[in-house]
Write a protein that holds these residues in place. Structure first.
Motif, mmCIF file in Angstrom:
data_model
loop_
_atom_site.group_PDB
_atom_site.id
_atom_site.type_symbol
_atom_site.label_atom_id
_atom_site.label_comp_id
_atom_site.label_asym_id
_atom_site.label_seq_id
_atom_site.Cartn_x
_atom_site.Cartn_y
_atom_site.Cartn_z
ATOM 1 N N TYR A 39 0.819 -1.208 0.000
ATOM 2 C CA TYR A 39 0.000 0.000 0.000
ATOM 3 C C TYR A 39 0.862 1.270 0.000
ATOM 4 C CZ TYR A 39 -2.924 3.738 1.850
ATOM 5 O OH TYR A 39 -3.557 4.945 2.041
ATOM 6 N N THR A 40 1.869 1.313 0.886
ATOM 7 C CA THR A 40 2.687 2.529 0.978
ATOM 8 C C THR A 40 3.542 2.740 -0.273
ATOM 9 O OG1 THR A 40 4.344 1.229 2.184
ATOM 10 C CG2 THR A 40 2.779 2.502 3.485
ATOM 11 N N ILE A 41 4.040 1.658 -0.850
ATOM 12 C CA ILE A 41 4.839 1.808 -2.071
ATOM 13 C C ILE A 41 3.969 2.316 -3.217
ATOM 14 C CG2 ILE A 41 6.117 0.517 -3.812
ATOM 15 C CD1 ILE A 41 7.190 -1.237 -1.582
ATOM 16 N N GLN A 42 2.756 1.795 -3.312
ATOM 17 C CA GLN A 42 1.835 2.272 -4.352
ATOM 18 C C GLN A 42 1.459 3.729 -4.108
ATOM 19 O OE1 GLN A 42 2.182 -0.264 -6.846
ATOM 20 N NE2 GLN A 42 0.108 0.491 -7.211
ATOM 21 N N LYS A 43 1.330 4.112 -2.842
ATOM 22 C CA LYS A 43 0.889 5.475 -2.519
ATOM 23 C C LYS A 43 1.970 6.510 -2.803
ATOM 24 C CE LYS A 43 -1.011 8.238 1.280
ATOM 25 N NZ LYS A 43 -1.474 8.206 2.695
ATOM 26 N N TRP A 44 3.239 6.169 -2.436
ATOM 27 C CA TRP A 44 4.299 7.158 -2.576
ATOM 28 C C TRP A 44 5.295 6.827 -3.692
ATOM 29 C CZ3 TRP A 44 3.525 6.286 3.034
ATOM 30 C CH2 TRP A 44 2.798 7.322 3.619
ATOM 31 N N SER A 45 5.151 5.665 -4.300
ATOM 32 C CA SER A 45 6.052 5.253 -5.390
ATOM 33 C C SER A 45 7.517 5.384 -4.978
ATOM 34 C CB SER A 45 5.772 6.087 -6.655
ATOM 35 O OG SER A 45 4.440 5.915 -7.085
ATOM 36 N N ASP A 46 7.815 4.974 -3.774
ATOM 37 C CA ASP A 46 9.170 5.128 -3.247
ATOM 38 C C ASP A 46 9.451 3.922 -2.325
ATOM 39 O OD1 ASP A 46 11.512 5.801 -1.895
ATOM 40 O OD2 ASP A 46 11.050 7.944 -1.954
ATOM 41 N N TRP A 47 10.357 3.020 -2.771
ATOM 42 C CA TRP A 47 10.663 1.813 -2.002
ATOM 43 C C TRP A 47 11.257 2.132 -0.636
ATOM 44 C CZ3 TRP A 47 9.939 -3.357 -2.131
ATOM 45 C CH2 TRP A 47 9.324 -3.892 -3.262
ATOM 46 N N GLY A 94 8.560 3.731 1.630
ATOM 47 C CA GLY A 94 7.512 2.782 1.988
ATOM 48 C C GLY A 94 8.012 1.724 2.960
#
Length: 345
Positions: A34-42, A45
């Motif tokens: 969810y966090t990677i999809q939200k911020w596009s930052d590995w 996230g």
């Protein structure tokens, strides 16, 4: 040692640890996606998810394994409320500081993780949800622990009842045999020594085999043969007993003294000691994982009431072979039959 103790639910280690590990791994992966999809930052996230899940785990297990057992279940509700409040405030403040240092100051990612009301409200709500989950976890642990305790108690009760049922057979049999030896001794019979020797073999069976959970089928049949010879000695007219054994090897092991009640009832209730035309038959068959045992004897009007002593055996079979046995007792013309069938003995 005499004394008193208080049982505190859940003081043992949490049950089903691998289930809990699996749940936390699943929660972590879902939040990470969810966090990677939200911020596009590995990196961002990963850091946010790791911090959040670590604090959730701390909240859940501090509540479930410390606050509830130490204060709530011991009736110290005021201390529980005080420390619960302090724990929640401390965890929220600590999480805000960690997120501020990692996500706001070092990564300079989002102003949401600064010292502001929105950040505090979000952390407080999620920590509170984890706190409530800790209560549900403790309830689940206590419930499973209770089921395990009940199962252990049932197992102990079953083992104790089996031991009692098995022990009830021995004194009764020994009492009858000693009466026979006494009668022979009074009559100064030459058979007294032979009866004592047979009794010695049977006593050896009691001592060496009866305490075991299972004994070889051959040992049980040897015991029955010795019993038959002892009982024949005290009869005025010998009892013809036809014994037929058909056992396919490897023979199964069975509980000791399981079959003797059938044979014992022949001599107790199935013969007329004043008549010479008594007869009995014993059949034992084992094949295709099924054991069949049949005892047949004549019935006379003077019989006391055949097969009255099998209630003890019925209960023992229910404990040892639940749902896997069939015991039948019936009369057909001038014969009484008692049969036992056990699947996968």
């Amino acid at each position: 040692m005499p004394g008193c103790f208080q049982y505190i639910p859940g003081m043992k280690q949490p049950v089903l640890p691998w289930v809990q590990v699996g749940v936390w791994v699943m929660v972590y992966l879902l939040l990470l996606v969810y966090t990677i999809q939200k911020w596009s930052d590995w990196p961002y996230g990963f850091t946010y998810t790791t911090v959040g899940v670590v604090f959730y785990i701390m909240t859940v297990y501090l509540h479930a394994n410390w606050l509830l057992p130490r204060y709530f279940y011991r009736g110290r509700r005021s201390f529980y409320a005080l420390f619960a409040g302090l724990l929640l405030v401390g965890l929220v403040a600590l999480r805000m500081w960690v997120e501020y240092e990692l996500l706001f100051t070092r990564m300079n990612r989002h102003p949401f993780f600064g010292w502001n009301f929105a950040h505090a409200a979000f952390d407080a709500i999620t920590i509170l949800l984890a706190f409530l989950f800790g209560f549900l976890l403790r309830v689940a642990i206590n419930y499973v622990d209770l089921l395990q305790r009940e199962e252990r108690l049932r197992s102990r009760q079953t083992a104790s009842e089996l031991a009692l049922l098995k022990s009830q057979v021995q004194p009764h049999f020994l009492f009858n045999t000693l009466n026979n030896i006494y009668a022979l001794a009074v009559a100064r019979s030459e058979q007294t020594a032979e009866v004592v020797a047979r009794l010695s073999d049977i006593m050896r069976y009691f001592v060496d085999e009866a305490p075991k959970d299972r004994v070889p089928l051959s040992s049980e049949m040897t015991f029955i043969r010795n019993y038959l010879e002892l009982e024949q000695i005290r009869l005025r007219y010998p009892l013809p007993v036809q014994v037929c054994i058909n056992v396919v090897n490897p023979a199964p092991a069975i509980p000791p003294m399981l079959l003797i009640p059938f044979v014992e009832n022949v001599f107790k209730h199935g013969i007329d000691k004043t008549r010479p035309d008594n007869e009995a038959e014993i059949r034992l068959t084992y094949q295709e994982e099924r054991l069949d045992f049949l005892v047949r004897n004549k019935v006379f009007q003077t019989s006391e009431g055949p097969w009255r002593g099998l209630a003890n055996l019925q209960r023992r079979l229910e404990l040892v072979y639940p749902g896997r046995f069939e015991m039948r007792v019936f009369q057909e013309k001038e014969y009484f039959y008692a049969s036992l069938a056990i699947s996968r003995p």
